[in-house]
Design an enzyme around this catalytic site. Structure first.
Site, mmCIF file in Angstrom:
data_model
loop_
_atom_site.group_PDB
_atom_site.id
_atom_site.type_symbol
_atom_site.label_atom_id
_atom_site.label_comp_id
_atom_site.label_asym_id
_atom_site.label_seq_id
_atom_site.Cartn_x
_atom_site.Cartn_y
_atom_site.Cartn_z
ATOM 1 C CB VAL A 14 48.436 40.727 39.987
ATOM 2 C CG1 VAL A 14 48.266 42.073 39.293
ATOM 3 C CG2 VAL A 14 47.120 39.965 40.005
ATOM 4 N NE ARG A 47 66.693 38.869 47.717
ATOM 5 C CZ ARG A 47 67.640 39.712 48.059
ATOM 6 N NH1 ARG A 47 67.920 39.887 49.333
ATOM 7 N NH2 ARG A 47 68.306 40.389 47.152
ATOM 8 C CD GLU A 130 40.242 50.723 34.849
ATOM 9 O OE1 GLU A 130 40.194 51.923 34.571
ATOM 10 O OE2 GLU A 130 39.211 50.025 34.973
ATOM 11 C CB VAL A 133 36.191 47.425 39.322
ATOM 12 C CG1 VAL A 133 34.788 47.048 38.865
ATOM 13 C CG2 VAL A 133 36.148 48.121 40.669
ATOM 14 N N GLY A 135 38.882 43.256 36.640
ATOM 15 C CA GLY A 135 40.191 42.868 36.090
ATOM 16 C C GLY A 135 40.620 43.707 34.907
ATOM 17 N N GLY A 188 41.875 25.983 41.493
ATOM 18 C CA GLY A 188 42.547 27.130 42.122
ATOM 19 C C GLY A 188 41.875 28.459 41.817
ATOM 20 C CD GLU A 191 39.705 36.549 45.863
ATOM 21 O OE1 GLU A 191 40.695 36.731 46.589
ATOM 22 O OE2 GLU A 191 39.469 37.223 44.840
ATOM 23 C CG ASP A 202 35.770 39.469 44.488
ATOM 24 O OD1 ASP A 202 36.912 39.895 44.660
ATOM 25 O OD2 ASP A 202 35.240 39.353 43.360
ATOM 26 C CE LYS A 206 36.415 41.961 41.789
ATOM 27 N NZ LYS A 206 36.296 40.594 41.278
HETATM 28 N N1 HSE Z 1 37.948 36.171 42.925
HETATM 29 C C1 HSE Z 1 37.867 37.189 41.942
HETATM 30 C C2 HSE Z 1 36.940 36.716 40.845
HETATM 31 C C3 HSE Z 1 39.227 37.505 41.390
HETATM 32 O O1 HSE Z 1 36.626 35.526 40.785
HETATM 33 O O2 HSE Z 1 36.497 37.518 40.053
HETATM 34 C C4 HSE Z 1 39.279 38.784 40.606
HETATM 35 O O3 HSE Z 1 38.975 39.893 41.369
#
Ligand code: HSE
Length: 429
Positions: A14, A47, A130, A133, A135, A188, A191, A202, A206
């Protein structure tokens, strides 16, 4: 006007996305805000890592907390993650030192949102989240600004893209949970701590944030009921489809005279519901308000571009001079809502049992349901498994959750019942 200087803590997916947008869309953003936005400093754990962006023009700091003390920085952007530790300290120190704070950190806001909002107010700076929640979906601004004239009754949605991807793939491929989990790991999508996705944590983070934005209640993550997708089998997805439903992990929050209901769990939703066709990594949120009634928002809930889009929107908001309360009402006006227990939920249930194929089993099961006053609407038993066991699937009429759970405890104790019975709440949205 002099440029607005920002520091970015965290250069993962991000963070890199935020740098790219701010550099690639520099002029467009300056035109929109009337003010250039300048990254002056960055911090990350490594770095030297090749991130595909040039960070040589920014000051480097090994310690993100340095940003809270820099006189030239107006906004600290936190993209580290975690509800406590450096992220929480950076938030507290930045706000206390009169810097606005932008974050994508759902755990931080779900746990400390009210306290941080109070700190922002005391110091007359902005706290914005913002990206925390759904994305890239601008759901917080939509509720807080676009729907500001409405009394919100209910907000619900698909708030976790990973589990939505897994459920979609189970249905699309006919593979069972374990196989799809392995594939999802390889992609991948999970989390670092997979429990955050798989156990609904998660999504619950949210949802707690959405509740505060929608209802002006203090953030109360500890009162969110959570249940993930680990117990969903392919057979459930197939039976649900046969019954006219799809299975989705939903976060549901509603405020009524009885109190605040906040729950995250798998649901059977009618195939025809708009939310039922939101698939794979997409998120969706439905807001029901008075007088507008239902509005529906859908989009990408994770990943570099979508999440960075929301982070930069917050930075732009602050550059435009917006300093309003983080949850759209002053903290002094936020309320402590009475939590409603999941045991009090009233609605229909899908029940899946794995039982020995022998006489009297159904009689024992229905006796437990009868004693709890749970009435059946549908009952399915298809064929016999090779091993002499069978799945029995039932749909109840509307009933109180406590009654269903009491009946399932009794059914679980029967010697003919193999796996722990599973109940999935049916939401006729
Ligand atoms: N693990 C979260 C998802 C990432 O799958 O929505 C975004 O918050």
């Amino acid at each position: 006007m002099k440029p607005l200087k920002i520091a970015i803590a965290g250069l993962g997916t991000v963070g890199v996305g935020v740098v790219k947008i701010l550099e690639n869309h520099k002029q467009m953003i300056a035109d929109r805000t009337g003010r250039a936005i300048e990254i002056v400093a960055v911090s990350a754990s490594n770095r030297g890592r090749d991130r595909g962006i040039d960070i040589s023009g920014y000051d480097w700091s090994d310690n993100a907390l340095d940003f809270a003390g820099r006189d030239d920085v107006e906004i600290v952007v936190e993209l580290i993650g975690g509800s406590d530790g450096v992220a929480a300290a950076l938030a507290q120190q930045s706000l206390s030192n009169g810097k606005s704070f932008v974050t994508a950190n759902k755990a931080l806001i779900a746990h400390h949102g009210t306290a941080l909002a109070a700190c922002a107010e005391e110091n007359d700076v902005a706290l914005r989240f913002e990206a925390s929640v759904a994305g890239g979906i601008p759901i917080i601004k939509s509720i807080g600004e676009g729907l500001a004239a409405n009394r919100i009754n209910k907000v619900y949605g698909i708030l976790n893209g990973t589990t939505n991807y897994m459920l979609t793939q189970m249905e699309a491929t006919g593979k069972d949970y374990g196989e799809i989990l392995e594939e999802t790991k390889l992609l991948g999508y999970l989390e670092a701590d997979p429990a955050l996705d798989l156990d609904g944590i998660d999504a619950a983070h949210k949802l707690a944030i959405l509740s505060s934005v929608a209802f002006g209640v203090k953030t109360s993550f500890d009162n969110v009921y959570m249940e993930g997708i680990r117990r969903i089998k392919l057979v459930d997805i197939e039976y649900a489809r046969e019954l006219g439903y799809r299975i989705k992990l939903l976060g549901i929050s509603s405020l009524s005279k009885a109190g605040l209901e906040q729950r995250v769990h798998p649901c059977l939703v009618p195939k025809s519901a708009p939310i039922a066709i939101v698939d794979n990594g997409f998120n969706a949120v439905v807001v029901d308000g008075d007088p507008l009634e239902r509005t529906f928002y859908e989009g990408r809930g994770a990943g570099e571009g979508p999440t960075a889009s929301a982070v930069v929107a917050d930075i732009i908001d602050i550059a435009r001079g917006h300093r309003g309360p983080a949850f759209f009402v002053p903290v002094a006006a936020m309320t402590d809502a009475q939590p409603i227990s999941i045991s009090d939920r009233f609605g229909p249930y899908y029940i899946r049992l794995h039982v020995e194929e022998q006489p009297g089993v159904i009689a024992d099961i229905t006796a437990a349901l009868r004693d709890e006053d749970v009435s059946l609407h549908v009952m399915l038993q298809k064929g016999s498994e090779q091993d002499g066991t069978v799945y029995v699937v039932m749909v109840t009429h509307e009933t109180q959750e406590l009654r269903v759970m009491n009946a399932l405890d009794r059914i679980d104790a029967l010697s003919s019942v193999i796996d722990k019975p599973l109940a999935i709440r049916i939401e006729n949205l």
